[in-house]
Design an enzyme around this catalytic site. Sequence first.
Site, PDB file in Angstrom:
ATOM      1  N   GLY A   1       0.820  -1.206   0.000  1.00  0.00           N
ATOM      2  CA  GLY A   1       0.000   0.000   0.000  1.00  0.00           C
ATOM      3  C   GLY A   1       0.851   1.252   0.000  1.00  0.00           C
ATOM      4  O   GLY A   1       2.070   1.201   0.228  1.00  0.00           O
TER       5      GLY A   1
ATOM      6  N   PRO B   1       2.485   4.887   1.229  1.00  0.00           N
ATOM      7  CA  PRO B   1       3.030   5.258   2.549  1.00  0.00           C
ATOM      8  C   PRO B   1       1.956   5.863   3.438  1.00  0.00           C
ATOM      9  O   PRO B   1       1.095   6.625   2.991  1.00  0.00           O
ATOM     10  CB  PRO B   1       4.111   6.291   2.202  1.00  0.00           C
ATOM     11  CG  PRO B   1       4.446   6.050   0.775  1.00  0.00           C
ATOM     12  CD  PRO B   1       3.200   5.560   0.128  1.00  0.00           C
ATOM     13  N   GLY B   2       2.017   5.519   4.721  1.00  0.00           N
ATOM     14  CA  GLY B   2       1.133   6.126   5.705  1.00  0.00           C
ATOM     15  C   GLY B   2      -0.235   5.496   5.824  1.00  0.00           C
ATOM     16  O   GLY B   2      -1.099   6.047   6.506  1.00  0.00           O
ATOM     17  N   THR B   3      -0.457   4.329   5.209  1.00  0.00           N
ATOM     18  CA  THR B   3      -1.782   3.714   5.269  1.00  0.00           C
ATOM     19  C   THR B   3      -1.952   2.762   6.447  1.00  0.00           C
ATOM     20  O   THR B   3      -3.053   2.225   6.634  1.00  0.00           O
ATOM     21  CB  THR B   3      -2.085   2.968   3.963  1.00  0.00           C
ATOM     22  OG1 THR B   3      -1.012   2.076   3.662  1.00  0.00           O
ATOM     23  CG2 THR B   3      -2.247   3.956   2.818  1.00  0.00           C
TER      24      THR B   3
ATOM     25  N   LYS C   1       0.402  -0.001   7.439  1.00  0.00           N
ATOM     26  CA  LYS C   1       0.893  -1.373   7.263  1.00  0.00           C
ATOM     27  C   LYS C   1       1.625  -1.855   8.514  1.00  0.00           C
ATOM     28  O   LYS C   1       1.384  -2.964   8.997  1.00  0.00           O
ATOM     29  CB  LYS C   1       1.817  -1.436   6.042  1.00  0.00           C
ATOM     30  CG  LYS C   1       1.125  -1.059   4.744  1.00  0.00           C
ATOM     31  CD  LYS C   1       2.050  -1.187   3.548  1.00  0.00           C
ATOM     32  CE  LYS C   1       3.167  -0.168   3.569  1.00  0.00           C
ATOM     33  NZ  LYS C   1       2.665   1.216   3.403  1.00  0.00           N
ATOM     34  N   THR C   2       2.515  -1.024   9.035  1.00  0.00           N
ATOM     35  CA  THR C   2       3.243  -1.408  10.254  1.00  0.00           C
ATOM     36  C   THR C   2       2.298  -1.519  11.446  1.00  0.00           C
ATOM     37  O   THR C   2       2.434  -2.419  12.276  1.00  0.00           O
ATOM     38  CB  THR C   2       4.345  -0.378  10.540  1.00  0.00           C
ATOM     39  OG1 THR C   2       5.185  -0.247   9.396  1.00  0.00           O
ATOM     40  CG2 THR C   2       5.172  -0.799  11.741  1.00  0.00           C
TER      41      THR C   2
ATOM     42  N   GLU D   1      -5.325  34.001  -9.562  1.00  0.00           N
ATOM     43  CA  GLU D   1      -6.166  33.038  -8.854  1.00  0.00           C
ATOM     44  C   GLU D   1      -7.636  33.183  -9.254  1.00  0.00           C
ATOM     45  O   GLU D   1      -8.367  32.201  -9.322  1.00  0.00           O
ATOM     46  CB  GLU D   1      -6.009  33.216  -7.341  1.00  0.00           C
ATOM     47  CG  GLU D   1      -4.595  33.024  -6.828  1.00  0.00           C
ATOM     48  CD  GLU D   1      -3.996  31.685  -7.220  1.00  0.00           C
ATOM     49  OE1 GLU D   1      -4.758  30.704  -7.300  1.00  0.00           O
ATOM     50  OE2 GLU D   1      -2.769  31.628  -7.459  1.00  0.00           O
TER      51      GLU D   1
END
Length: 642
Positions: A177, A179-181, A183-184, A400
């Site tokens: 997945g 990064p930051g989802t 897993k660890t 803008e």
Amino acid sequence: MSLFQGFGGDSNKQSAMDYTTFNKEVSQGQIQQVLIDGQVIKGVKTNQSTFETYIPAPDLDLMNYLIKHNVKVEGTAPEETSFLASIFVSWFPMLLLIGVWIFFMRNMQGGGKGGAMSFGKSKAKLMGEDQIKTTFADVAGCDEAKEDVKELVDYLKDATKFQKLGGRIPTGVLLVGPPGTGKTLLAKAIAGEAKVPFFAISGSDFVEMFVGVGASRVRDMFEQAKKSAPCIIFIDEIDAVGRQRGSGVGGGNDEREQTLNQLLVEMDGFEGNEGIIVVAATNRPDVLDAALLRPGRFDRQVVVGLPDVRGREQILNVHMRKVPLADDVEAKILARGTPGFSGADLANLVNEAALFAARSNKRTITKEDFEQARDKILMGSERRSLVMREEDKESTAYHEAGHAIVAKLVPQHHPIHKVTIIPRGRALGVTQFLPEGDQISQNRQELESSIAVAYGGRIAEELIYGKDRVSTGASQDIKQASAIARAMVTEWGFSEKLGPILLTAEANSLRSNTVSHETGKLIDDEVRSFIESNYQRAFKLLTDNLDVLHAMKDALMKYETIDALQVDDLMARVEVRAPAGWGDEKTEPAKETTEPKAAVVEETVKAEETVSEEVVQDEPVVAETEEPVITKADSEQKKEDK
């Protein structure tokens, strides 16, 4: 008192004698006995008095001279040196070299436990059953992934349930997945639920500068795991050691490849490792070796993707239960406003909101704090200290406004959330869009609308200032639009002339050029065609709405930041409402200090229905707005605030 006691008595009672006098008294027969200890001579005269003298230089004839005059001569026994001490003295240089070598080797190997002889020992950290407190309740936003790994927990708790039916638990589970989802975190929850030992190691801990060290560490890690089975081995960032073989510089002798070979053997070789489950995590599964991913090693790949709106709500609830919240904060609303956020991003959102609340000395975190935290994460921190010239600020406002107007008029574009000319991050201004829901794919109309919106800022500057005064502020817009147009032609098959053909080099391909010269020219022509058509479309939209462009510039110069409701007012060509909270902060203090002056100006305007030239010269901003009285009060208040 014996003679030796006389020699060993108090040295202060011995009279000092020079060497010349000593020789003279020896020749006269006045010296009875002497004790020679190196260059020191202690002796007894015939009258039983003691003396002490020193030999100034080596005298080889001294012994014969003393014996000739009947002087009894004695000496001291040499000190005995032990056998071990003599060996140490002779081997000291070699021992010193060995010690220096061990010191440097410990530094090169990180100073692991056991010193230089522990190069091949595993660096995996063992966590006991009671050390891991993380459970599945702490993991949110990945329900499917949790279902896939719950079987591991059931097997570790009761293996006979599966063995009765001939079932075999997966040897390895690969968590894939972005990064930051989480897993660890999911791997820790598996160990926390199963209550088994947990070995944690990073893929980079295997690879060292010496060939064979990584393979030795893999063997040692599995040996330790066998003693603690059933257990879990977690390898984080396995792509550091599990890359495809044959791609390294050293070929088959490369240290990383030997480590990978040993890992393959330990996971599924001649010797089975029953009760050992290997859980690995990576965000680059495409670079892993095929032998590592086959059934029997990593039998199962669990995808831990970005959470959807329901998953984001669950993750926010997990993190927000640790902080005090105000009554106006709802996780459901925040989840809808944070599409594309990972679990780590949402945790950072809650933390940033808490920091904003702490700076304002609040007791609880409010909705406004979360809004500021989200803007900071998406657009960067405000740089209010940046000094901008008035013309640069006006140019940014037109730029803008061009993005915002085109975004409102093209079909199927993300809704506008906020437009600001306050410098944030590396940008002088930002037009922020928030999707209404989670976006999985995009169609051709959405992509072309994105190209048109990207060029809206540059076109607005061109319409107002002319081609010669267009700024470099559209560099990122051009880069983004060009990337979308090229991907539409070469990857997504939206070109009618080229058709649905992949015309780019694959990520792992060794070919640098996959198209001919003629095809490359046709690709460039098609990319230019997409950009030109959408550039002209944005140009026409802004030309037809030039009055809205000027009005939006005025609103941005006045409020600096406008939201979706104010943009809707501008597009409908009605009076722009003030932003939420803007009037309370700006006008209330002005009433205390400038109310008399404002009342006089208001009466003058009612009577003469004009503003004097003197007032216009003093306050040039008043002449540019439709409501000079209110703007004047606002301007005076800004001066007093400064």
